[in-house]
Design a protein around this motif. Structure first.
Motif, PDB file in Angstrom:
ATOM      1  N   ASP A  27       0.829  -1.213   0.000  1.00 29.62           N
ATOM      2  CA  ASP A  27       0.000   0.000   0.000  1.00 29.62           C
ATOM      3  C   ASP A  27       0.858   1.255   0.000  1.00 29.62           C
ATOM      4  OD1 ASP A  27      -2.309  -1.363  -0.140  1.00 29.62           O
ATOM      5  OD2 ASP A  27      -2.930  -1.059   1.960  1.00 29.62           O
ATOM      6  N   LEU A  28       1.904   1.233   0.838  1.00 29.30           N
ATOM      7  CA  LEU A  28       2.780   2.402   0.917  1.00 29.30           C
ATOM      8  C   LEU A  28       3.502   2.622  -0.414  1.00 29.30           C
ATOM      9  CD1 LEU A  28       3.919   4.655   2.715  1.00 29.30           C
ATOM     10  CD2 LEU A  28       5.747   3.075   3.384  1.00 29.30           C
ATOM     11  N   SER A  31       1.324   4.014  -3.062  1.00 27.01           N
ATOM     12  CA  SER A  31       1.055   5.446  -2.883  1.00 27.01           C
ATOM     13  C   SER A  31       2.181   6.284  -3.486  1.00 27.01           C
ATOM     14  CB  SER A  31       0.836   5.779  -1.411  1.00 27.01           C
ATOM     15  OG  SER A  31       2.078   5.879  -0.729  1.00 27.01           O
ATOM     16  N   PHE A  32       3.339   5.646  -3.730  1.00 26.68           N
ATOM     17  CA  PHE A  32       4.434   6.337  -4.413  1.00 26.68           C
ATOM     18  C   PHE A  32       4.443   6.046  -5.908  1.00 26.68           C
ATOM     19  CE2 PHE A  32       6.002   6.759  -0.115  1.00 26.68           C
ATOM     20  CZ  PHE A  32       6.609   8.002  -0.130  1.00 26.68           C
ATOM     21  N   GLU A 114       9.728   5.534   5.904  1.00 21.31           N
ATOM     22  CA  GLU A 114       9.218   5.667   4.537  1.00 21.31           C
ATOM     23  C   GLU A 114      10.316   6.201   3.608  1.00 21.31           C
ATOM     24  OE1 GLU A 114       5.608   8.092   4.545  1.00 21.31           O
ATOM     25  OE2 GLU A 114       6.576   9.370   3.045  1.00 21.31           O
TER      26      GLU A 114
ATOM     27  N   THR B 323       1.608   5.195   5.393  1.00 23.03           N
ATOM     28  CA  THR B 323       0.620   5.087   4.320  1.00 23.03           C
ATOM     29  C   THR B 323      -0.614   5.908   4.664  1.00 23.03           C
ATOM     30  OG1 THR B 323       1.415   2.835   4.030  1.00 23.03           O
ATOM     31  CG2 THR B 323      -0.598   3.428   2.837  1.00 23.03           C
ATOM     32  N   ARG B 326      -0.040   9.505   4.037  1.00 21.86           N
ATOM     33  CA  ARG B 326       0.003   9.788   2.599  1.00 21.86           C
ATOM     34  C   ARG B 326      -1.398   9.760   1.981  1.00 21.86           C
ATOM     35  NH1 ARG B 326       4.379  10.231  -0.096  1.00 21.86           N
ATOM     36  NH2 ARG B 326       3.423   9.520  -2.039  1.00 21.86           N
TER      37      ARG B 326
END
Lengths: 128, 537
Positions: A27-28, A31-32, A114, B323, B326
């Protein structure tokens, strides 16, 4: 896999036996803007169709079955030059020099920020 | 012939017989029935330097070593009154003052009625035999020291003393070659001449020996009064040079056959001692590595597994929270996605809390292998295991283990881990103290009737009274390489056995760690012989 169909986004593979990592990390990364496929084991990744398309691998070190370093060795032996970012919850820097020497791009200790993650993945993707 | 008749008439000895007696290679004498010596042969007089007149009667006693005289006279009196042959040993002084051991033998001559009319005696030099016996006894003592596993240096000290006592004025020194090839000197004599060749080197005159021309060593040796030096390599069974054995003499010359023999014998004993030490050192090294590995493995594995268990959910928390931020920051904000990741963050945080709770439970309620345990014996085993560590830290250990200790019910390995931990901490605490003796004191004693108390006291850097409790916190450490888990785990172990572990600063210096454990009598509450344990407890 939402990202895997878009060939414009680089494909990042996540191999970790820990479910919360397989949930949170994709997910992280998405998002990028990365495409992500997650696998619960090295064996699952090796037998998947994603293998030839994967641009970068985020790889846990200690897993049941084939370990992260063993997968690194296996990939090198079979001619796959996928850049690898290792992640580990075991702490300690002991394994770092050996893994870097064997071609790993980076070695992140869980929990990692992150920024550290994205920096490592971007470096991995710029590696030819 | 009586004493009085003798005084009147003088000795009655045939000239021929007298000549023969004087020529035989022994010290011969005779006495009247009452012990009055009426004749000594020429050799006796020549040997002692006394004239016949001086030695007659009881005058011979001045030639006997004063220390040995009373027992010799006693035996002589006993023999006289018994009328039976007898013998005794004593040191006789030669004309030049040298004392040598002699065997004195007396035989009675009787008349027809069986009455003793005369005693004939012979005095035999048994110095060489005595020395051989003393040397043999000394060698036996040395071999016993080696067999008992005594340290190398006291053994070599004893060897040097044995040589000094038996070398006729020579002095001994031993030089060892350690595993790193360095030379280690042993013994009081000056350094041995430079000789690493595996062969005997006889320097019969240090002053004139061409091999030692302009040698600093030769000057040193001469300044010490040495004139000759004989060295022999100490060889291992495989033919390696372990060191050099040297014998110094104050007069120049070659070694006597006895001295050569002594050098041979002692080289052999030294090689046994050194080889035994080498093999023991190797064994100890292996054992120490094993102990260290197992200690490090158990604690290291524990911390690694704790770290892994905690880092996994922490990683999830950080990633999910990142996350979440973001998703909320995106335009438009992804509220559903953010909610989901926040939920996962909470889940991972709970998971981390569970790990902590499990760990606490692990240390608190860990089921232990309960056996009836002799705490003294458990401590003796620990001391034996750590003996080399204690010696290597130059710490003198005193133990005072009470014989009145009752057995406890507990896990031997765990209790021993606690003692090992306390002792190693004590050694660490003393490792930096430059002055003052490094003392470790381990004591056990009954406490309050139904407990035993174990006290480990050191003379190290001590504990700040303000920190006496904090040092038991997990991850609290004062060491560079410490993980800060030892005392925390130790306290958990003692508390899981129903005991208490605490620390105190000593009045002068150092710290005392003590723990109590309930005796198995207290656990089963059947202590009829102990009024302090209530019968219905």
């Amino acid at each position: 896999m939402t990202g895997s169909s878009k060939r414009t986004s680089p494909l990042v593979g996540v191999v970790d036996d820990d479910e919360s990592v397989r949930e949170s990390l994709p997910d992280l990364l998405r998002s990028f803007g990365f495409a992500v496929d997650a696998f619960a084991s090295a064996e699952a990744f090796l037998s998947s169709e994603s293998l030839p398309r994967t641009d970068c691998l985020i790889l846990d070190i200690a897993m049941p079955g084939m370990s992260g370093p063993e997968l690194q060795h296996e990939l090198a032996a079979s001619g796959h030059t996928i850049p690898i970012v290792f992640i580990t919850a075991h702490g300690g820097e002991d394994a770092r020099p050996q893994l870097i020497k064997a071609g790993a791009v980076d070695y992140l200790l869980k929990p990692f920020s992150e920024e550290a993650l994205v920096h490592a993945v971007r470096r991995a993707l710029s590696v030819p | 012939m009586t004493h009085a008749e003798f005084e009147k008439e003088g000795p009655v000895v045939d000239d021929q017989f007298r000549l023969a007696i004087d020529k035989i290679p022994g010290l011969v004498w005779s006495s009247l029935p009452d012990g009055y010596v009426d004749f000594l042969n020429q050799r006796w007089c020549d040997y002692t330097g006394l004239s016949m007149d001086e030695a007659m009667g009881w005058g011979w006693q001045v030639a006997v070593c004063a220390e040995d005289l009373p027992s010799l006279v006693d035996t002589w009196k006993t023999v006289l009154s018994s009328g039976e042959p007898g013998e005794a040993v004593a040191r006789l002084r030669r004309f030049d003052g040298t004392l040598r051991w002699f065997l004195f033998r007396a035989m009675p001559v009787r008349d027809e009625a069986g009455v003793v009319v005369k005693w004939y005696g012979e005095t035999t030099d048994i110095e060489d035999q005595k020395r051989a016996e003393a040397l043999l006894a000394g060698e036996k003592r040395l071999l016993e020291m080696i067999a008992k596993g005594e340290a190398l240096h006291p053994t070599l000290d004893a060897l040097c003393r044995l040589v000094d006592d038996n070398a006729d004025g020579g002095h001994c020194a031993i030089r060892l070659v350690d595993s790193a090839g360095r030379r280690v000197q042993h013994g009081a004599a000056p350094a041995l001449p430079p000789n690493d060749r595996p062969e005997q080197v006889i320097v019969s005159d240090i002053a004139s020996d061409a091999r030692l021309k302009d040698s600093e060593w030769a000057e040193l040796a001469l300044a010490q009064g040495w004139r000759a030096c004989w060295t022999q390599p100490i060889m291992s069974l495989e033919g390696r040079v372990l060191g050099t054995f040297g014998l110094y003499a104050e007069t120049s010359g070659e070694p006597t056959p006895q001295q050569r023999n002594l050098i041979e014998q002692c080289c052999h004993i030294a090689s046994i001692a050194v080889e035994r030490m080498h093999s023991e050192d190797t064994l100890h090294q292996v054992r120490a590595e094993l102990a260290h590995v197992s200690r490090a493995a158990s604690l290291g594995a524990l911390t690694a597994s704790i770290a892994h268990e905690i880092n996994q959910p922490l990683s999830g928390i950080v990633t999910n929270a990142s996350t979440c931020v973001r998703l909320l920051d995106s335009d438009p904000p992804n509220i559903d996605g953010a909610r989901e990741t926040a939920r996962r963050t909470i889940r991972d945080a709970n998971r981390a809390a569970d790990v902590i709770a499990r760990l606490r439970a692990l240390f608190r309620k860990k089921s232990v292998t309960t056996e009836s345990l002799d705490v003294n014996q458990a401590i003796r085993e620990v001391v034996a295991l750590l003996r080399r560590d204690i010696e290597a830290s130059h710490v003198s250990l005193r133990t005072e283990l009470s014989a009145r200790l009752r057995p406890i019910a507990g896990d031997r390995v765990q209790i021993q881990q606690v003692v090992v931990n306390l002792v190693l901490n004590a050694l660490d605490a003393m490792s930096t103290s430059r002055d003052g003796a490094r003392r470790l004191f381990i004591k056990t004693e009954p406490a309050g009737g139904d407990h035993v108390r174990v006290v480990v006291e050191d003379s190290g850097v001590g504990v700040d009274p303000a920190d006496a409790e904090r040092i038991f916190d997990p991850f609290y450490t004062s060491k560079h390489d410490g993980m800060g888990m030892g005392l925390s785990i130790s306290r958990s172990i003692i508390e899981s056995h129903g005991g208490r572990l605490w620390a105190e600063a000593n009045r002068d210096n150092g710290a005392t760690f003590a723990f109590t454990l309930p005796t198995s009598v207290a656990v089963t509450a059947t202590g009829p012989d102990d009024p302090r344990v209530p019968a219905n407890a």
